[in-house]
Write an enzyme that holds these catalytic residues in place. Structure first.
Site, PDB file in Angstrom:
ATOM      1  N   ASP A   1      -5.037  -0.580  -4.934  1.00 52.88           N
ATOM      2  CA  ASP A   1      -3.636  -0.291  -4.590  1.00 52.88           C
ATOM      3  C   ASP A   1      -2.687  -1.347  -5.164  1.00 52.88           C
ATOM      4  O   ASP A   1      -1.608  -1.027  -5.649  1.00 52.88           O
ATOM      5  CB  ASP A   1      -3.431  -0.082  -3.084  1.00 52.88           C
ATOM      6  CG  ASP A   1      -3.779  -1.288  -2.228  1.00 52.88           C
ATOM      7  OD1 ASP A   1      -4.372  -2.258  -2.744  1.00 52.88           O
ATOM      8  OD2 ASP A   1      -3.449  -1.264  -1.023  1.00 52.88           O
TER       9      ASP A   1
ATOM     10  N   HIS B   1      -8.382  -6.940   2.911  1.00 55.47           N
ATOM     11  CA  HIS B   1      -6.949  -7.250   3.025  1.00 55.47           C
ATOM     12  C   HIS B   1      -6.781  -8.730   3.340  1.00 55.47           C
ATOM     13  O   HIS B   1      -7.566  -9.303   4.079  1.00 55.47           O
ATOM     14  CB  HIS B   1      -6.320  -6.400   4.135  1.00 55.47           C
ATOM     15  CG  HIS B   1      -4.812  -6.420   4.121  1.00 55.47           C
ATOM     16  ND1 HIS B   1      -4.091  -7.517   4.533  1.00 55.47           N
ATOM     17  CD2 HIS B   1      -3.902  -5.491   3.734  1.00 55.47           C
ATOM     18  CE1 HIS B   1      -2.799  -7.257   4.394  1.00 55.47           C
ATOM     19  NE2 HIS B   1      -2.655  -6.036   3.916  1.00 55.47           N
TER      20      HIS B   1
ATOM     21  N   THR C   1       0.829  -1.217   0.000  1.00 52.87           N
ATOM     22  CA  THR C   1       0.000   0.000   0.000  1.00 52.87           C
ATOM     23  C   THR C   1       0.856   1.257   0.000  1.00 52.87           C
ATOM     24  O   THR C   1       0.549   2.236  -0.686  1.00 52.87           O
ATOM     25  CB  THR C   1      -0.915   0.063   1.246  1.00 52.87           C
ATOM     26  OG1 THR C   1      -1.591  -1.170   1.387  1.00 52.87           O
ATOM     27  CG2 THR C   1      -1.925   1.182   1.138  1.00 52.87           C
TER      28      THR C   1
HETATM   29  C1  GP9 Z   1      -2.322  -1.230   6.590  1.00 57.11           C
HETATM   30  C2  GP9 Z   1      -2.641  -1.184   5.157  1.00 57.11           C
HETATM   31  C3  GP9 Z   1      -2.409  -2.493   4.485  1.00 57.11           C
HETATM   32  O1  GP9 Z   1      -2.288   0.007   7.225  1.00 57.11           O
HETATM   33  O2  GP9 Z   1      -2.000  -0.153   4.526  1.00 57.11           O
HETATM   34  O3  GP9 Z   1      -1.114  -2.642   4.144  1.00 57.11           O
HETATM   35  P1  GP9 Z   1      -0.582  -3.566   2.970  1.00 57.11           P
HETATM   36  O4  GP9 Z   1      -0.229  -4.870   3.574  1.00 57.11           O
HETATM   37  O5  GP9 Z   1      -1.635  -3.716   1.936  1.00 57.11           O
HETATM   38  O6  GP9 Z   1       0.580  -2.830   2.477  1.00 57.11           O
HETATM   39 MN    MN Z   2      -2.708  -2.657   0.485  1.00 55.77          MN
END
Ligand code: GP9
Ligand code: MN
Length: 619
Positions: free
Chosen positions: A471, A412, A296
């Site tokens: 993302d 996620h 992300t």
């Molecule tokens: C956690 C979110 C997820 O704050 O940004 O992170 P990722 O694992 O997708 O980088």
């Molecule tokens: Mn992410």
């Protein structure tokens, strides 16, 4: 004298060292072929994989006798256990990320956590074979008490042999690819050519040397380097400035891949809200995820700076104190915009609390600002529906015009959801991760619908431009079979690339919909947005292009050195025809590869040399 004689007549110590090294080498080769499934294009690749590790393993194992007369069996065994442990760690990491662990990522775990709960899921009963030799070796070492002395002459020959093998390995690697070291971002190539152990050593050296680049960067060098980015004005479309002065709401769609758009599972749409929204939006359906290990944070970095992320580790963690010329800075300069960012996780995750200051954000609403309870959170933090609901109240007090960035979280890995939040039944493929993914994507879609409804009710919709972007991937290559089962697609290079696409939707209230199929990547989001905002995107020290005018002949570049262009796809160091999917001569990819190397190297130089401090500050 007697001791030396014993050693040369009965060199059990050396034999043991060679045996142990041989076994570790064998394990390394097996892991390379079976675990990492390193692609073999020629017999030369096989030779590289077979020989790559011997020299360095010999030298390392030699530490069991370099500093004494005899082989220290405990040290020898210790190195064997350590070597096996490193191999296994590499294997587990590879199984999840399809990538090789790098030193910066290990430090990053302090900010983001490691594989955590998912580690057990990555293990296989077969893994036990990796450790079966250890008790046998221990037994062998314990019962060998005589002949452990290693004479000085043998030591010298041993070291010379090890060094010679390393020189041979490196030479063979360079014969295979002259770009072996300059393309260090291509970790697979380095592991294949040098072996996993040498890769780790090389990676650590690179990490240690990186700060030097900042020290040696000068203003003159900075200006010379940046010249490449002074792009010519690609011209304006009639869309230039249609969103001038509007508030900007950017929504990062966690782990959302483009295939979910207009996709049905069991007769139901996975993203009913987005499917409707794109009918009244610019929908870019060929935008690729260009993130690397920073996930992300890499996606955020690209949107805000239009630079490439780093090959290893996250810029957020490795270079948070650099000078950047970011989206908040530009909007501030050009339209006195206020920049705020919203996320339902702790502010230290991905080092955001530090990095957001460098990126020019005025306010970061993080977990501490929200009411987060056990009931309204799942996995990493606040669920998306309450997240947007609470965020809308914070938005009421933002000075206008504003740029507000929202990072969603519920969709996620490993895609967990409670019964009450299910708006669609899980899919029914062989892969549970894929099945669950459908439910969390559907939940994310629902949360967006509620958010838009709230903004309309509160009068915050009309005068806003919305940018929604996935993302990065949610379904990693490890679960690709399940995805192909869901979509009824074949596992080909082409389908793999297609799955790397993320949705990009830009919605301006009142507009008519349009689908734009120009290939691009996350680095192109900022120039596209600036175009609509009526802000010149040129000379912004950026690699991205406005997607409304982007020349599709320019390759879309991925951080491991692969790319996709009009005619070619380049992946795992293999050149394919884009039209037929057939493997073609590497030379055909040559000109694009030049561009890839130039851009990735320059982007790294900008970041490691903190080059923008010379260019931006003087303005
Ligand atoms: C956690 C979110 C997820 O704050 O940004 O992170 P990722 O694992 O997708 O980088
Ligand atoms: Mn992410």
């Amino acid at each position: 004298m007697e001791l030396t004689d014993t050693g040369s007549k009965n060199p059990a110590g050396i034999r043991l060292t060679l045996l142990v090294t041989g076994i570790l080498c064998l394990k390394t080769v097996i892991i390379c072929f079976v675990g990492f499934k390193l692609p073999v294009q020629s017999f030369f690749d096989v030779v590289l994989i077979l020989t790559g590790s011997i020299g360095s393993l010999l030298l390392v194992m030699g530490f069991s006798f370099y500093f004494g007369e005899k082989v220290n069996r405990f040290v020898l065994f210790g190195f064997m256990v350590l070597g096996t442990g490193i191999l296994y760690g590499d294997l587990l990491y590879y199984r999840f990320y399809n990538d090789f662990v790098s030193a910066p990522i290990l430090f990053q775990f302090a900010n983001v956590g490691g594989l955590g709960a998912s580690t057990v899921e990555l293990m296989s009963p077969w893994d036990v074979f990796l450790f079966l030799d250890l008790p046998l070796i221990a037994w062998l070492l314990l019962r060998t008490k005589d002949g452990l002395t290693v004479p000085k002459g043998i030591k010298r020959k041993y070291v010379a042999f090890g060094v010679a093998l390393i020189v041979l390995t490196v030479s063979l690697g360079l014969v295979k690819s002259v770009h072996l070291f300059s393309d260090s971002y291509d970790r697979e190539q380095v592991v294949k050519s040098l072996g996993p152990l040498n890769y780790h050593v090389y990676d650590i050296v690179l990490g240690l040397a990186a700060p030097l680049q900042r020290l040696t960067m000068t203003e003159t060098k900075a200006h010379a380097s940046i010249e490449y980015l002074q792009q010519e004005d690609p011209g304006r479309t009639e869309l230039f400035g249609i969103a001038e002065g509007k508030n900007i709401v950017f929504i990062s769609l966690e782990s959302m891949q483009d295939f979910v758009i207009n996709q049905q599972v069991n007769g139901e749409e996975v993203t009913p809200f987005l499917n409707e929204l794109i009918k009244e939006s610019f929908y870019f359906n060929q935008v690729y995820d260009q993130t690397a290990q920073g996930k992300t944070s890499d996606a955020e970095f690209m949107v805000d700076t239009s630079l490439y992320p780093l090959a290893s580790g996250s810029v957020f963690v490795r270079r948070p104190d650099n000078t950047f010329h970011s989206l908040p800075h530009i909007l501030q300069e050009e339209g006195d915009y206020y920049a705020a960012t919203f996320h339902g996780n702790v502010d230290t995750f991905w080092n955001r609390d530090v990095m957001y200051e460098s990126l020019g954000y005025d306010r970061f609403f993080s977990k501490d600002d929200y009411t987060v309870t056990e009931a309204n959170s799942v996995n990493y933090g606040l669920k998306d529906i309450p997240f947007f609901k609470q965020s809308a109240t914070f938005m009421q007090n933002l000075p206008e015009p504003y740029y507000a960035k929202f990072l969603t979280l519920t969709n996620h890995f490993p895609f967990l959801l409670e019964e009450d939040d299910l708006f669609i039944d899980p899919a029914d493929t062989e892969e549970d991760v894929v099945n669950r993914y459908i439910t969390t994507v559907r939940y994310l879609d629902e949360s967006l619908e509620t958010f838009f409804a709230t903004l309309k009710e509160e009068g915050m919709y009309e005068d806003t431009i919305f940018v929604l972007a996935g993302d990065h991937y949610g379904i990693s290559e490890k679960y690709e079979d399940g995805l192909n089962e869901l979509l009824g697609t074949e596992a080909t290079v082409e389908s793999g690339m297609k799955h790397q696409q993320i949705p990009l939707i830009i919605h301006i209230p009142g507009q008519t919909g349009e689908t734009i199929s120009t290939p691009g990547g996350a680095i192109d989001i900022r120039p596209t947005l600036l175009h609509l905002m009526g802000i010149n995107a040129e000379n912004r020290y950026a690699f991205g292009y406005n997607l409304f005018t982007r020349d599709s002949a320019h390759p879309v570049i991925f951080r491991d050195g692969s790319f996709i262009s009009d005619d070619h796809v380049y992946k795992d160091n293999i050149c394919y025809s884009k039209e037929t999917g057939a493997v073609i001569d590497e030379e055909a990819c040559g000109p694009d590869l030049e561009t890839v190397r130039k851009e990735l190297k320059l982007s790294d130089k900008i970041i490691f040399g903190d080059l923008l401090r010379f260019v931006v500050e003087e303005e």
